[in-house]
Design a protein around this motif. Sequence first.
Motif, short mmCIF file in Angstrom:
data_model
loop_
_atom_site.label_atom_id
_atom_site.label_comp_id
_atom_site.label_asym_id
_atom_site.label_seq_id
_atom_site.Cartn_x
_atom_site.Cartn_y
_atom_site.Cartn_z
N ARG A 91 29.15 -27.23 56.91
CA ARG A 91 28.51 -26.30 55.98
C ARG A 91 29.38 -26.21 54.73
N PRO A 92 28.82 -26.41 53.53
CA PRO A 92 29.64 -26.42 52.31
C PRO A 92 30.19 -25.04 51.96
N ALA A 93 31.31 -25.03 51.27
CA ALA A 93 31.92 -23.80 50.75
C ALA A 93 31.95 -23.88 49.23
N VAL A 94 31.80 -22.75 48.55
CA VAL A 94 31.72 -22.75 47.09
C VAL A 94 33.07 -22.48 46.44
N THR A 95 34.07 -22.07 47.22
CA THR A 95 35.42 -21.84 46.69
C THR A 95 36.43 -22.47 47.65
N PRO A 96 37.62 -22.87 47.15
CA PRO A 96 38.63 -23.45 48.04
C PRO A 96 39.06 -22.48 49.14
N LEU A 97 39.25 -21.21 48.79
CA LEU A 97 39.56 -20.15 49.75
C LEU A 97 38.89 -18.87 49.28
N ASP A 98 38.74 -17.93 50.18
CA ASP A 98 38.20 -16.64 49.77
C ASP A 98 39.17 -15.94 48.83
N ALA A 99 38.64 -15.20 47.88
CA ALA A 99 39.48 -14.48 46.92
C ALA A 99 40.42 -13.52 47.64
N GLY A 100 41.69 -13.52 47.22
CA GLY A 100 42.67 -12.62 47.83
C GLY A 100 43.13 -13.04 49.21
N HIS A 101 42.87 -14.28 49.60
CA HIS A 101 43.26 -14.76 50.92
C HIS A 101 44.76 -14.58 51.14
N GLN A 102 45.12 -14.00 52.28
CA GLN A 102 46.52 -13.78 52.63
C GLN A 102 46.90 -14.64 53.83
N VAL A 103 48.12 -15.18 53.79
CA VAL A 103 48.59 -16.02 54.91
C VAL A 103 49.54 -15.28 55.82
N ALA A 104 49.84 -14.01 55.49
CA ALA A 104 50.78 -13.24 56.29
C ALA A 104 50.20 -12.94 57.67
N CYS A 105 51.04 -13.07 58.69
CA CYS A 105 50.63 -12.73 60.05
C CYS A 105 51.88 -12.62 60.92
N ASP A 106 52.17 -11.40 61.41
CA ASP A 106 53.33 -11.20 62.28
C ASP A 106 52.90 -10.74 63.68
N ASN A 107 51.63 -10.95 63.99
CA ASN A 107 51.11 -10.57 65.30
C ASN A 107 51.54 -11.59 66.35
N LYS A 108 52.30 -11.16 67.32
CA LYS A 108 52.81 -12.05 68.36
C LYS A 108 51.69 -12.62 69.23
N GLN A 109 50.52 -11.98 69.21
CA GLN A 109 49.40 -12.42 70.05
C GLN A 109 48.53 -13.47 69.36
N CYS A 110 48.85 -13.79 68.10
CA CYS A 110 48.05 -14.77 67.37
C CYS A 110 48.13 -16.14 68.05
N LYS A 111 47.04 -16.86 67.99
CA LYS A 111 46.99 -18.18 68.61
C LYS A 111 47.68 -19.20 67.70
N ARG A 112 48.76 -19.82 68.20
CA ARG A 112 49.44 -20.86 67.46
C ARG A 112 48.66 -22.17 67.57
N VAL A 113 48.78 -23.01 66.56
CA VAL A 113 48.14 -24.33 66.59
C VAL A 113 49.22 -25.39 66.47
N ASP A 114 48.84 -26.64 66.70
CA ASP A 114 49.80 -27.75 66.68
C ASP A 114 50.41 -27.92 65.29
N ILE A 115 51.74 -27.83 65.23
CA ILE A 115 52.44 -27.90 63.95
C ILE A 115 52.26 -29.25 63.28
N GLY A 116 52.41 -30.33 64.06
CA GLY A 116 52.31 -31.67 63.49
C GLY A 116 50.95 -31.93 62.86
N SER A 117 49.89 -31.54 63.55
CA SER A 117 48.54 -31.74 63.03
C SER A 117 48.32 -30.92 61.77
N TYR A 118 48.81 -29.68 61.79
CA TYR A 118 48.64 -28.80 60.63
C TYR A 118 49.38 -29.36 59.42
#
Length: 203
Positions: free
Chosen positions: A52-79
């Motif tokens: 599905r196409p997106a009209v912007t590269p990211l949503d306005a005001g997108h934040q990358v901060a996250c200190d929640n220990k319960q967050c799901k980690r993903v593969d570092i190499g792939s990322y």
Amino acid sequence: MDAIKAAISNAFDCTDKGATELFLDGELGPITLGHSQYINDMLVRYGIENCRPAVTPLDAGHQVACDNKQCKRVDIGSYQTQIGELMWLALTTRPDILHSVAKLAQRNQDPHSEHEAGVKHILRYLASTMDKKLRYKRTGQAFSGHVDADWGGDKTDRKSYTGYVFFLAGGPISWKSEKQRSVALSSTEAELSNLHNIFNVIL
């Protein structure tokens, strides 16, 4: 350029007839640079060519901060691989995604599922703008540039983002988006720091 022409003239018997207007009986028009095939290959490789196409590269005001220990980690190499591919694209022919990629690159050592979703969002945007290219042509306009900065745009450390783009021949020739090194205490200070960085580039 004059030095190159002089060196060629010293080695060969030639005549300078000015700017090239014809090549192999074809008229030379605007120069375009793009990576539609590169983008298509990425979409196929990650299995989202029919996304599905997106009209912007990211949503306005997108934040990358996250200190929640319960967050799901993903593969570092792939990322990191995906970020690297997007960064190369952003630095060569797609300045419109540079700020978004630079944001997500901050999570290279600790990417979570929401950051991976951000990468997919950029890919969806590229899918809808695959044929966009840089275009250069004779315009008669002078070299120009645009600069801007937000104020405390990153909620993690309250640092501001700096961005600039310079134009020549109707298209961008240099661009950058990065986080400032110090915390600005006002929007004016953020803009002044931005201008200081620009002057360093120009000079």
